[in-house]
Write an enzyme that holds these catalytic residues in place. Structure first.
Site, short mmCIF file in Angstrom:
data_model
loop_
_atom_site.label_atom_id
_atom_site.label_comp_id
_atom_site.label_asym_id
_atom_site.label_seq_id
_atom_site.Cartn_x
_atom_site.Cartn_y
_atom_site.Cartn_z
N ASP A 13 0.62 -1.36 0.10
CA ASP A 13 0.18 0.09 0.10
C ASP A 13 0.88 1.07 -0.02
O ASP A 13 0.61 2.29 0.75
CB ASP A 13 -0.85 0.13 1.10
N GLU A 14 2.09 1.52 -0.64
CA GLU A 14 2.92 2.28 -0.66
C GLU A 14 2.35 3.38 -1.64
O GLU A 14 2.92 4.51 -1.84
CB GLU A 14 4.30 1.87 -0.99
N GLY A 15 1.47 2.83 -2.59
CA GLY A 15 1.28 3.74 -3.84
C GLY A 15 1.45 3.38 -5.04
O GLY A 15 1.96 4.10 -6.12
N LYS A 18 -0.65 4.13 -8.08
CA LYS A 18 -0.64 5.38 -8.77
C LYS A 18 0.74 5.51 -9.20
O LYS A 18 0.82 6.25 -10.72
CB LYS A 18 -0.57 6.25 -7.59
N ALA A 39 -3.84 -8.07 -3.48
CA ALA A 39 -3.39 -6.72 -3.99
C ALA A 39 -4.58 -5.66 -4.10
O ALA A 39 -5.73 -6.22 -4.65
CB ALA A 39 -2.66 -6.66 -4.99
N HIS A 41 -5.02 -1.99 -5.70
CA HIS A 41 -4.04 -0.57 -6.17
C HIS A 41 -5.02 0.19 -6.61
O HIS A 41 -5.91 0.10 -7.56
CB HIS A 41 -3.29 -0.99 -7.47
N THR A 42 -5.05 1.52 -5.99
CA THR A 42 -6.05 2.47 -6.00
C THR A 42 -5.53 3.60 -7.14
O THR A 42 -4.29 3.85 -6.97
CB THR A 42 -6.35 3.23 -4.65
N GLN A 223 1.96 -6.02 -3.11
CA GLN A 223 2.45 -6.00 -1.66
C GLN A 223 3.85 -5.33 -1.53
O GLN A 223 3.97 -4.38 -2.29
CB GLN A 223 2.67 -7.62 -1.29
N THR A 238 2.96 -12.59 2.87
CA THR A 238 2.26 -13.14 1.88
C THR A 238 2.81 -14.30 1.38
O THR A 238 4.00 -14.74 1.63
CB THR A 238 1.70 -12.11 0.82
N THR A 300 -9.73 -5.04 1.67
CA THR A 300 -10.64 -5.52 2.75
C THR A 300 -11.19 -4.42 3.63
O THR A 300 -12.16 -4.51 4.55
CB THR A 300 -9.75 -6.34 3.87
P1 GDP Z 1 -0.61 0.18 -3.52
O1 GDP Z 1 -1.22 -1.08 -3.04
O2 GDP Z 1 0.79 0.25 -3.31
O3 GDP Z 1 -1.12 0.57 -5.12
O4 GDP Z 1 -1.42 1.58 -2.92
P2 GDP Z 1 -2.81 1.64 -2.48
O5 GDP Z 1 -3.58 1.95 -3.55
O6 GDP Z 1 -3.52 0.37 -1.66
O7 GDP Z 1 -2.96 2.53 -1.07
C1 GDP Z 1 -2.39 3.82 -1.34
C2 GDP Z 1 -3.32 4.80 -1.34
O8 GDP Z 1 -2.76 6.06 -1.46
C3 GDP Z 1 -4.37 4.99 -2.62
O9 GDP Z 1 -5.66 5.55 -2.02
C4 GDP Z 1 -3.55 6.26 -3.54
O10 GDP Z 1 -4.85 6.83 -4.15
C5 GDP Z 1 -3.12 7.21 -2.39
N1 GDP Z 1 -1.98 7.86 -2.73
C6 GDP Z 1 -0.96 7.45 -3.75
N2 GDP Z 1 -0.04 8.53 -3.68
C7 GDP Z 1 -0.28 9.38 -2.93
C8 GDP Z 1 -0.03 10.77 -2.49
O11 GDP Z 1 1.21 11.10 -2.90
N3 GDP Z 1 -0.95 11.55 -1.66
C9 GDP Z 1 -2.05 10.98 -1.12
N4 GDP Z 1 -2.70 11.99 -0.30
N5 GDP Z 1 -2.38 9.90 -1.30
C10 GDP Z 1 -1.81 9.18 -2.26
P1 IMO Z 2 -0.92 -4.27 -2.28
O1 IMO Z 2 -0.45 -4.75 -3.53
C1 IMO Z 2 -0.86 -4.64 2.17
C2 IMO Z 2 -0.86 -8.61 3.71
C3 IMO Z 2 -2.41 -9.08 4.36
C4 IMO Z 2 -1.67 -9.94 5.47
C5 IMO Z 2 -0.62 -10.73 4.63
C6 IMO Z 2 -1.13 -12.06 4.23
O2 IMO Z 2 -2.32 -3.49 -2.35
O3 IMO Z 2 0.18 -3.54 -1.69
P2 IMO Z 2 -2.54 -12.71 2.13
O4 IMO Z 2 -3.87 -12.55 1.68
O5 IMO Z 2 -1.59 -12.41 1.05
O6 IMO Z 2 -2.43 -14.18 2.44
O7 IMO Z 2 -2.44 -12.07 3.44
O8 IMO Z 2 -0.29 -10.03 3.93
N1 IMO Z 2 -1.29 -8.21 2.35
C7 IMO Z 2 -1.36 -6.87 1.90
N2 IMO Z 2 -0.93 -5.95 2.89
N3 IMO Z 2 -1.25 -4.49 0.76
C8 IMO Z 2 -1.20 -5.61 -0.02
O9 IMO Z 2 -1.31 -5.38 -1.33
C9 IMO Z 2 -1.25 -6.87 0.75
N4 IMO Z 2 -1.56 -8.02 0.14
C10 IMO Z 2 -1.27 -9.02 1.31
O10 IMO Z 2 -2.92 -8.22 5.17
O11 IMO Z 2 -0.98 -9.41 6.63
MG MG Z 3 -3.07 -1.95 -1.81
#
Ligand code: GDP
Ligand code: IMO
Ligand code: MG
Length: 434
Positions: A13-15, A18, A39, A41-42, A223, A238, A300
């Site tokens: 969830d680092e972004g 994006k 995963a 990815h927003t 991840q 994971t 989730t």
């Molecule tokens: P990913 O799994 O690494 O793709 O990340 P996620 O999508 O699960 O979570 C990242 C969240 O942060 C998403 O809701 C994005 O829209 C948001 N996001 C990404 N980059 C930035 C940023 O620079 N600033 C802010 N405020 N939100 C961001």
């Molecule tokens: P993205 O791509 C954050 C975490 C779960 C749990 C562990 C194992 O969006 O960054 P799993 O269902 O894979 O067996 O769960 O890994 N996890 C994530 N946490 N971002 C993800 O993906 C994740 N995918 C799995 O929360 O702790």
């Molecule tokens: Mg994510």
């Protein structure tokens, strides 16, 4: 080299979505190589918000090929929903190819994910419940069903007849006594094969040829490095190799094909699910980060645990994945803080360490060592900052010092700075990338 990888350096969830979407503009092909619909990815494009779990984020850009590689585990029900999401926005998925070697998530994997978590009780991993671990376990144990199997009734029926009795017995032992309808399952899986079979191919051959002919390929990780099955906080991880090493195996391409590796680094740290998190905060700062950062799981909806940036974790990713540049995201979330802490080492039994130990007992005893950096004011309140016009030099000086600090401690330059959700809220310091 004509490839670029985007991988998570923390606990996901680092972004990445994006950043992948941003970089996809210059790519011909975007390929996912591991993970599944755990995963989330927003991607925000103007007023549109997409939440992708399986489709490579590049699918949102016109004229790009999207690849789901052999290292991904695929839940076809989810894939179809996602295709519907993308096509209903007026885009097409004609340019999607799916590896015939990828393993398929079948209903019993999801049942097992729940049953195994219940059996672990308070030592549960906190999985996403999507059947990821049991599906990868079947692949390693050689009981998996692969995408190619969905195209041949005889092969698929034979596989199911081998695997189903074992799954029934195992589920029984774990206290899940539900019936699994063999014929219904066979029919559904074959229907998936008929519906999406046109996309199925040997993606290794496809990618090899593409790379040979100079096509620009973007590898999209899921991840983060700390969730890697070998190198993460095992067993709270994971079930795939999230590190750059996973790219070659997960796509069937030579390791030398991996060139520039962009490590996505959130300006602070979050984690969903259980397991160690040395810089976790449980105070008003954590609540502020969660609220301002919208830190709720994309898959989730669970609240994400929040804490300070941990450069020991970042260095773990640098060593494991050969990060050439960081893409630092969500810096805007830190706006307006008086001071920001960054962990640069841990104290373990009176010693200073700068690596992440394998033993969780040691990790429990570790105390983060922080350096405190000054915060910067909140430009949002004034509403005066305009990236398009002003760029990097107009960022608050203390924010730039924060980025410099990351580079000084890791030796890795910051190539991309993200200060908002939208594509446009991105500052690119890399110049020529391919
Ligand atoms: P990913 O799994 O690494 O793709 O990340 P996620 O999508 O699960 O979570 C990242 C969240 O942060 C998403 O809701 C994005 O829209 C948001 N996001 C990404 N980059 C930035 C940023 O620079 N600033 C802010 N405020 N939100 C961001
Ligand atoms: P993205 O791509 C954050 C975490 C779960 C749990 C562990 C194992 O969006 O960054 P799993 O269902 O894979 O067996 O769960 O890994 N996890 C994530 N946490 N971002 C993800 O993906 C994740 N995918 C799995 O929360 O702790
Ligand atoms: Mg994510």
């Amino acid at each position: 080299m004509t490839t670029l990888a985007v991988i998570g350096t923390q606990w996901g969830d680092e972004g990445k979505g994006k950043i992948t979407d941003y970089l996809a503009e210059g790519a011909d092909i975007i390929a996912r190589y591991q993970g599944g619909n755990n995963a989330g990815h927003t991607i925000e494009v103007g007023d549109e918000v997409f939440k992708l779990h399986l489709l490579p984020s590049g699918i949102l850009r016109k004229g790009k090929m999207a690849v789901i590689g052999n290292g991904v585990v695929i839940d076809f029900d989810v894939l179809k929903e996602e295709i519907a999401q993308v096509t209903s926005s007026g885009r097409t998925v004609d340019d999607l190819v799916i590896s015939d070697r990828a393993n398929v998530i079948v209903d019993y994997h999801k049942f097992l994910d729940g049953a195994e978590e219940r059996a672990r009780g308070d030592r549960g991993v906190g999985t996403t419940g999507r059947g990821i671990g049991p599906c990868y376990a079947d692949k390693i144990a050689r009981y998996g069903i692969r995408v190619g199997d969905l195209l041949d009734e005889e092969v698929l029926a034979e596989r199911l007849d081998l695997v189903l009795p074992m799954k029934r017995r195992y589920l029984d032992v774990l206290g899940d006594h539900r019936a699994i309808d063999r014929d219904g399952l066979l029919t559904r899986l074959l229907a998936h094969g008929r519906e999406l079979g046109g996309h199925v191919t040997d993606t290794s051959v496809y990618l090899y040829d593409a790379i040979q002919t100079g096509k620009k390929v973007l590898f999209e990780g899921a991840q983060g490095n700390m969730l890697d099955i070998d190198h993460g906080t095992f067993p709270f991880v994971t079930s795939s190799n999230t590190t750059a090493g996973g790219i070659a195996n997960g796509l069937g391409i030579p390791p030398q094909s991996v060139g520039t590796v962009i490590g996505v680094l959130k300006a602070y740290t979050t984690r969903v699910g259980s397991g160690p998190f040395p810089t976790e905060l449980e105070d008003e700062t954590s609540e502020m980060l969660m609220r301002r950062g919208g830190e709720y799981g994309t898959t989730t909806g669970r609240p994400r645990r929040c804490g300070w940036l941990d450069l020991v974790v970042a260095m773990h990713a640098v060593r494991l994945s050969g990060i050439t540049h960081f893409a630092v995201t969500k810096l805007d979330v830190l706006n307006g803080m008086d001071a920001i802490k960054v962990c640069t080492a841990y104290e373990l039994d009176g010693r200073r360490i700068t690596h992440f130990p394998a033993s969780l007992k040691q990790v429990e005893r570790m105390v983060p060592i922080y350096e405190e950096l000054p915060g910067w004011s909140d430009w949002d309140e004034g509403g005066s900052f305009n990236i398009a016009q002003e760029g990097y030099d107009a960022l608050p000086a203390k924010m730039r010092s924060y980025l410099d600090f990351i580079t000084e401690h890791t030796g890795v330059p910051v190539g991309i700075v993200s200060i908002g959700k939208d594509r446009n809220e991105t500052i690119d310091l890399m110049g020529e990338k391919w």
